[in-house]
Design an enzyme around this catalytic site. Structure first.
Site, short mmCIF file in Angstrom:
data_model
loop_
_atom_site.label_atom_id
_atom_site.label_comp_id
_atom_site.label_asym_id
_atom_site.label_seq_id
_atom_site.Cartn_x
_atom_site.Cartn_y
_atom_site.Cartn_z
N LYS A 145 4.41 -3.70 -6.36
CA LYS A 145 5.84 -3.58 -6.63
C LYS A 145 6.68 -3.73 -5.37
O LYS A 145 7.75 -4.32 -5.39
CB LYS A 145 6.09 -2.21 -7.27
N GLU A 182 13.64 -16.91 -14.07
CA GLU A 182 13.21 -15.51 -14.19
C GLU A 182 12.26 -15.35 -15.38
O GLU A 182 11.24 -14.65 -15.29
CB GLU A 182 14.45 -14.61 -14.33
N TRP A 185 -3.11 -2.51 -1.44
CA TRP A 185 -2.89 -3.90 -1.83
C TRP A 185 -3.50 -4.72 -0.70
O TRP A 185 -3.01 -4.71 0.43
CB TRP A 185 -1.41 -4.20 -1.98
N ASN A 237 -0.30 1.47 5.94
CA ASN A 237 0.43 0.52 5.10
C ASN A 237 1.07 -0.49 6.04
O ASN A 237 1.80 -0.11 6.95
CB ASN A 237 1.51 1.28 4.31
N GLY A 238 0.79 -1.79 5.84
CA GLY A 238 1.38 -2.81 6.70
C GLY A 238 0.31 -3.75 7.22
O GLY A 238 -0.78 -3.85 6.65
N GLU A 269 3.67 -13.73 -14.22
CA GLU A 269 3.09 -12.54 -13.60
C GLU A 269 2.45 -11.61 -14.62
O GLU A 269 1.51 -10.89 -14.29
CB GLU A 269 4.10 -11.81 -12.70
N HIS A 293 14.08 -35.94 -14.92
CA HIS A 293 13.78 -36.45 -13.58
C HIS A 293 12.33 -36.17 -13.19
O HIS A 293 12.00 -36.17 -12.00
CB HIS A 293 14.75 -35.86 -12.56
N LYS A 317 8.44 -14.02 -15.21
CA LYS A 317 7.95 -12.90 -16.02
C LYS A 317 6.67 -13.31 -16.76
O LYS A 317 5.70 -12.56 -16.80
CB LYS A 317 8.98 -12.43 -17.06
N ARG A 330 2.68 0.33 -5.54
CA ARG A 330 2.68 -0.41 -4.27
C ARG A 330 1.40 -1.20 -4.05
O ARG A 330 1.28 -1.97 -3.11
CB ARG A 330 2.87 0.56 -3.10
N CYS A 378 0.85 -1.18 0.00
CA CYS A 378 0.00 0.00 0.00
C CYS A 378 0.89 1.24 0.00
O CYS A 378 2.03 1.20 0.46
CB CYS A 378 -0.94 0.11 1.19
#
Ligand code: M6R
Length: 609
Positions: free
Chosen positions: A604, A480, A74, A98-99, A487, A503, A484, A27, A2
């Protein structure tokens, strides 16, 4: 997560609150809201969904107050509805948070027992009720906030306004970042400097546990024991915080294409380009020759940068490296050796788990070094050594240029440690630095071939699941690439070590699932090609990212091919191969019409555990 903001201005502040929230939307973007004092009365306007929904509401529900707070959310507790959107109010106080308030359930029950009625499912609303309780009992706003902070467990940054108090804004910080800014038109609170940059010309950060009482003509900082303290006020240069898309359709595209420049800038910071050797902008606070082990911890993309770096630190500095994702690291309670170095990696410098890993390392007497993009961040401030990535603000939620700049810093660090430990000769150092200096130019060339990615992306967009394969540093790059794709396009993707395919994952192979093979021309190319042929033999849907020689060697039918120049080889090839990998995920998402810069459910800066 947030983003929060607060303003005591000279005129109406709603427009500036929205402007600041736009800069904090990275955020979180589940819902947003603002509150201002209208003739001393608290008035809130909130909306679910993105900030533009709130902007539309404000076009009809106009606010003219000169004191205000704002929030972009968020969701952690409660769905992203309007009633759960911040600010939350109770009687004479309104708050943004925020938190996470960890003990909110018991506080809520206690308050309900005293007759408080709650209007949301959030953890945050208890904060407003606790403060209003204090106010009702006759406390001043300052005393009510100070008493409330002592009741809260968890992480928070908070901003409060009070009915009838047009010249009072209170902020508090524990675990989540918060900054105060001073400008021509007022005094400001914000989650980061980026939010305050258009308005403030100087800034100070609250330390852990601090709270601050702001008025237009005065600011009073208190520490966790409520004692009045001084916090360093530093100039804020707005120019360094430009966040425009330019001619690009998305921030992510702009950030991908900025990479040759920002990698070059980062390398120039760590290399002596004229001499062709490494020249770090800091001294080691330890003796590199005595280092017993390097531990790396980070989250998401930054973790993958660490995984790539492990190859370099082992090879060039002969250091043993332990690496773990930060959300797991401290809970393993790992023993850490004397003379150990902890490297944490973070674009934002605020990721809660990474910060906790850093603190764990400090408690266990490690030397600490942070590779961060935001040099004013908490992680930067708490590390012995700060190694900056000079990527500039990264706005796209999917990390791109921060990742490659992290790789650039790691590469320089590995070479510097290799030299200092007597592993690399000067000659070897010069050869490796020359290879590193070539990477921005190579990256620019690969970006010029963007057009070849589009047909491959259209093909991948039809899939519901995919695999990325690589060996050596291309293995973490495969992970990575998969992150990408996941998301941005919401297509399931996994990154695997190519040798691990047989395997288990090989059971998944069918023509519906693209298998994207990263095959730079390195010592493991032959083996990667064998793995590719194993996929081909089972009728797999193969996409190769590699040089023409790899294509020839593969001698298999490919569903897609992304050519990378033959000269992108050697230990740092992963840095350049990041470009086609990022572009592929980007174009799949664009083709599918996804929200590239703000994918669903993400934020983010992840400041909660
Ligand atoms: O700010 P940080 O580098 O600490 O963030 C770590 C991760 O949250 C971040 O890399 C995340 O995985 C990105 N969405 C990846 O694109």
């Amino acid at each position: 997560m947030c983003g929060i903001v607060g303003i005591l201005g000279k005129g109406p502040v709603a427009g500036d609150l929205i402007e600041a929230l736009k800069r904090l939307e990275y955020r979180g973007y589940d819902s947003a809201g603002v509150a201002t004092l209208e003739n001393g009365r608290i008035v809130r306007v909130r909306a679910s969904g993105k900030l533009k929904n709130l902007e539309e509401k404000l076009a009809t529900e106009k606010l003219s107050g000169a004191a205000g707070i704002g929030h972009t959310r968020w969701a952690t507790h409660g769905k992203p509805t309007e009633s759960n959107a911040h600010p939350h109010a109770s009687d004479k106080v309104v708050v943004v948070h925020n938190g996470i308030i960890e003990n909110f359930r018991e506080l809520r029950e206690e308050l309900q027992g005293r007759g408080h009625r709650f209007a949301s499912e959030t953890d945050s609303e208890v904060v407003a009720h606790l403060v209003s309780d204090g106010l009702k009992a006759g406390a001043t706003p300052q005393d009510a906030v100070a008493a409330t902070l002592k009741r809260l467990k968890g992480a928070f940054a908070l901003a409060f306004l009070f009915e009838g108090e047009n010249d009072l804004l209170i902020g508090a910080r524990r675990g989540s970042p918060l900054a105060v800014g001073w400008g021509e038109e007022g005094v400001y609170l914000g989650s980061d400097a980026l939010a305050l940059a258009p308005f403030a010309n100087s800034i100070a950060y609250l330390d852990e546990g601090d709270w601050v009482v702001l008025r237009r003509e005065s600011s009073e900082f208190h520490n966790a024991d409520d004692a009045i303290v001084e916090r360093r006020r530093q100039p804020l240069q707005a120019g360094s915080f430009l966040v425009e898309k330019g001619n690009f359709r998305h921030f992510m595209a702009k950030e991908i294409f900025e990479q040759p420049e920002v990698i070059g800038r980062t390398l120039a910071h760590y290399l002596d380009l004229a001499e062709g050797v490494v020249r770090l902008p800091f001294d080691f606070s330890f003796d590199p020759a005595r280092l017993s082990r390097v531990t790396i911890s980070a989250c998401g993309t930054a973790f993958y940068a660490g995984l790539v770096a492990r190859y370099w630190l082992e090879r060039f500095a002969r250091l043993s490296v332990d690496i773990d994702i930060a959300s797991e690291f401290r809970y393993r309670d790992p023993p850490l050796p004397d003379d150990g170095l902890m490297i944490v990696v973070s674009q934002s410098g605020e990721t809660a788990d990474t910060l906790a890993a850093l603190r764990y390392a400090k408690q266990h007497n490690q030397h600490t070094l942070a590779i961060v993009n935001v040099d004013t961040s908490t992680i930067a401030r708490e590390s012995d050594i700060v190694a900056r990535t000079l990527a500039g603000p990264e706005i796209g939620v999917a990390s791109t240029k921060a990742f490659t700049c992290q790789l650039a810093v790691f590469a320089c660090l590995a070479l510097a440690l290799g030299r200092a430990r007597g592993v690399l000769t000067r000659e070897q150092e010069r050869e490796l630095v020359a290879e590193l200096i070539a990477t921005p130019g190579q990256m620019a060339e690969e970006l010029n071939r963007e057009a070849q990615i589009e047909p491959v992306a259209r093909d991948v967009a039809r899939a519901t699941s995919s695999l990325y394969l690589g060996r050596g540093p291309s293995f973490p790059l495969a992970m990575e690439g998969a992150l990408k794709l996941k998301e941005l396009s919401y297509i399931h993707a996994e990154g695997y070590a190519a040798g691990e395919l047989k395997h288990g994952p090989i059971a998944l192979i069918d023509y519906a699932m693209p298998v994207i093979v990263l095959a730079p021309p390195d010592a493991s190319l032959e083996k990667t090609v064998s793995n590719l042929q194993e996929v081909a033999a089972r009728g797999g849907h193969l996409i190769l990212i590699g040089p023409p020689s790899a294509r020839t060697a593969a001698a298999a039918e490919l569903a897609g091919y992304v050519e990378v120049a033959e000269n992108v080889s050697g230990p740092f090839a992963a840095l350049v191969y990041a470009a086609p990998v990022q572009l592929l995920a980007y174009h799949v998402a664009v083709f599918m019409g996804k929200d590239v810069d703000q994918p669903r459910n993400l934020a983010k800066s992840v400041t909660v555990e």
